[in-house]
Design a protein around this motif. Structure first.
Motif, PDB file in Angstrom:
ATOM      1  N   GLN A  84     -10.725  17.691 -12.114  1.00 34.86           N
ATOM      2  CA  GLN A  84     -11.325  16.479 -11.587  1.00 34.86           C
ATOM      3  C   GLN A  84     -10.508  15.252 -11.993  1.00 34.86           C
ATOM      4  N   GLY A 113     -15.630  12.903  -1.076  1.00 37.40           N
ATOM      5  CA  GLY A 113     -14.441  12.998  -1.901  1.00 37.40           C
ATOM      6  C   GLY A 113     -13.367  13.854  -1.246  1.00 37.40           C
ATOM      7  N   ARG A 129      -8.645   3.952 -13.872  1.00 33.76           N
ATOM      8  CA  ARG A 129      -8.918   5.174 -13.113  1.00 33.76           C
ATOM      9  C   ARG A 129      -8.222   6.372 -13.763  1.00 33.76           C
ATOM     10  N   SER A 130      -8.852   7.529 -13.672  1.00 31.77           N
ATOM     11  CA  SER A 130      -8.173   8.763 -14.088  1.00 31.77           C
ATOM     12  C   SER A 130      -7.331   9.254 -12.917  1.00 31.77           C
ATOM     13  N   ALA A 147     -11.055  14.906  -6.232  1.00 35.23           N
ATOM     14  CA  ALA A 147     -10.922  13.495  -6.563  1.00 35.23           C
ATOM     15  C   ALA A 147     -11.743  12.642  -5.613  1.00 35.23           C
ATOM     16  N   ASP A 148     -11.976  11.426  -6.024  1.00 36.21           N
ATOM     17  CA  ASP A 148     -12.622  10.466  -5.129  1.00 36.21           C
ATOM     18  C   ASP A 148     -11.670  10.053  -4.013  1.00 36.21           C
ATOM     19  N   HIS A 149     -10.377   9.939  -4.353  1.00 31.76           N
ATOM     20  CA  HIS A 149      -9.364   9.527  -3.384  1.00 31.76           C
ATOM     21  C   HIS A 149      -8.105  10.348  -3.594  1.00 31.76           C
ATOM     22  N   ASP A 155     -10.258  10.731 -10.747  1.00 33.74           N
ATOM     23  CA  ASP A 155     -10.643   9.696  -9.787  1.00 33.74           C
ATOM     24  C   ASP A 155      -9.696   9.699  -8.587  1.00 33.74           C
ATOM     25  N   ARG A 206     -11.050   9.160   2.636  1.00 37.46           N
ATOM     26  CA  ARG A 206     -10.615   9.187   1.236  1.00 37.46           C
ATOM     27  C   ARG A 206      -9.106   9.351   1.084  1.00 37.46           C
TER      28      ARG A 206
END
Length: 451
Positions: free
Chosen positions: A26, A256, A50-51, A269-271, A28, A415
């Motif tokens: 996981q 996501g 952000r990660s 990821a989110d993006h 970001d 995304r």
């Protein structure tokens, strides 16, 4: 030698049928590609809290920039030159205290035109190009009054279907001048100009306020002190970069993104930011599919299918620059380094399929056309066109890309975001454009720009 990490189909069949299922990692943001665009985006997002995970198919960072030890010294196998007219790379150099190293100033010039070879001063060669090139580029600022906003003025779309070859053919100039001009732009596009976008040439020159000579200076004069790797390592410091990880699929929806690699790795990821060049995008499946204009651009590919070669020749000839015919296997060469009593040249040709740079006999014959009397000792090169992780050299667009595809690549697709030198507003085809595009992608994610 860059090795493709994708497994051939036969090897896949010999793998055990059951593989332990890996837990998705996981983050970001997942960034595909550890070139200048990807590493810049990663730094900006990481510093914003952000990660970030950067996945890179090669066993090194840099993408199409690659400082490698060849011919007994560090050589730039890919992208090389920078200039103070390029604000993004110049700012990064100042940030990290990296200067420039100038290429040797040539003292003599060779060129081919009107069916014969010519020799004179470098200034004479530039003057031979000047009048016709100024005529060709006279409207660069008219079409691109704000060069870093190429889509802001719709007038450029009127000429975006026009090829550079057609514009040169329409000029009222002598065949002698036409021969030189065609080769000059075949050098810049690193490919045949029949399918080269006239707007791409205009954009480059507009970025130097309409002065083609300054534009040419930006292309082949000043290198990074310590090489491209010095700047890459500074930008990459602190980022989580996973080498030897080839992405094969990207899936995204309102919840996501999922990124799948050939080795079975899965990232969520989110993006996701994809920085792969057009030539490498056929190796990745996207769900949902890319827009029609993007898919067409991927299918058409780039004009740049040429060669860059470092050639060691015997002895120490007077520093020179040479411009040959647009259709020769090598159409440009200039001296770059002294090497224990010998000399290393950098050379370019418009079609990689026409020159096997591992064959010294072929390289000798190609160089003999450009600069007679040079004895080739060794050659260092990489076939970027045949490399499935690039499929091209530096990005140089075809007619229609600017007006039909660029906006789609620059827009967020849910995304999914794209970044890279080929999708830059400004110096497309340069390190500067890659950095600019990486900054834009990071800013879009930070601003929450979702389609």
């Amino acid at each position: 030698m860059i090795e493709n990490t994708r497994q051939p189909e036969g090897q896949r069949e010999r793998q055990p049928k059951r593989q332990p299922k890996r837990q998705p990692e996981q983050a970001d943001v997942v960034i595909i590609g550890a070139g200048f665009a990807g590493l810049t985006a990663a730094r900006e997002l990481r510093q914003a809290g952000r990660s970030v995970i950067v996945v890179e198919a090669r066993d090194r960072i840099g993408g199409r920039t690659w400082l490698d030890t060849r011919l007994g010294r560090p050589l730039e196998i890919g992208g090389t030159w920078v200039h103070w007219t390029q604000p993004y790379v110049w700012a990064e150099m100042k940030r990290y205290g990296i200067g420039t190293v100038q290429s040797p100033v040539p003292e003599t010039a060779f060129w081919w035109a009107d069916g014969k070879s010519h020799q004179g001063s470098p200034e004479q060669l530039l003057n031979e190009i000047d009048a016709s090139n100024r005529q060709l580029m006279e409207d660069s600022r008219l079409y691109f009054p704000e060069p870093f906003s190429p889509l802001a003025h719709l007038g450029a779309s009127d000429i975006d279907a026009t090829s550079l070859a057609k514009k040169i053919a329409d000029l009222r100039i002598a065949d002698y001048s036409k021969d030189i001009l065609e080769s000059f732009w075949a050098l810049n596009f690193n490919g045949p100009i029949d399918d080269a976008a006239f707007t791409q040439a205009l954009r480059w020159v507009a970025l130097t306020n309409g002065d083609w000579k300054i534009c040419f200076e930006a292309c082949a004069t000043y290198k990074l002190q310590g090489g491209t790797l010095a700047l890459l390592q500074e930008i990459a410091a602190g980022s989580d970069v996973r080498l030897n990880t080839t992405v094969v699929a990207v899936e995204h929806d309102e919840n996501g993104a999922t990124i799948k690699a050939a080795d079975g790795s899965v990232f969520q990821a989110d993006h996701v930011v994809c920085t792969l060049p057009l030539g490498a995008l056929p190796g990745v499946s996207f769900e949902p599919p890319l827009p029609d204009s993007s898919r067409k651009a991927v299918s058409d590919g780039q004009v740049s299918k040429g060669t860059k070669a470092w050639i060691k020749v015997k002895g120490t000839p007077q520093p020179f620059v040479a411009l040959g015919s647009a259709d020769w296997p090598l159409n440009f060469a200039q001296t770059e380094y002294e090497a224990d009593g010998d000399t290393i040249l950098v050379a370019f040709g418009p079609d990689a399929s026409r020159l096997d740079t591992t064959d010294l006999v072929q390289v000798q014959a190609a160089l003999e056309l450009l600069v007679p009397g040079q004895e080739v000792l060794e050659v260092a090169s990489h076939d970027w066109t045949a490399d499935p992780l690039s499929g091209e050299t530096w990005p140089m667009h075809r007619p229609g890309f600017l007006s039909e595809a660029l906006a789609a690549f620059q827009a967020s697709q849910g995304r999914l975001f794209f970044a890279g030198s080929g999708f830059a507003n400004g110096w497309g085809g340069f390190i500067d454009g890659a950095i600019e595009s990486g900054l834009e992608a990071a800013r879009a994610i930070q601003d929450g720009s979702l389609a």
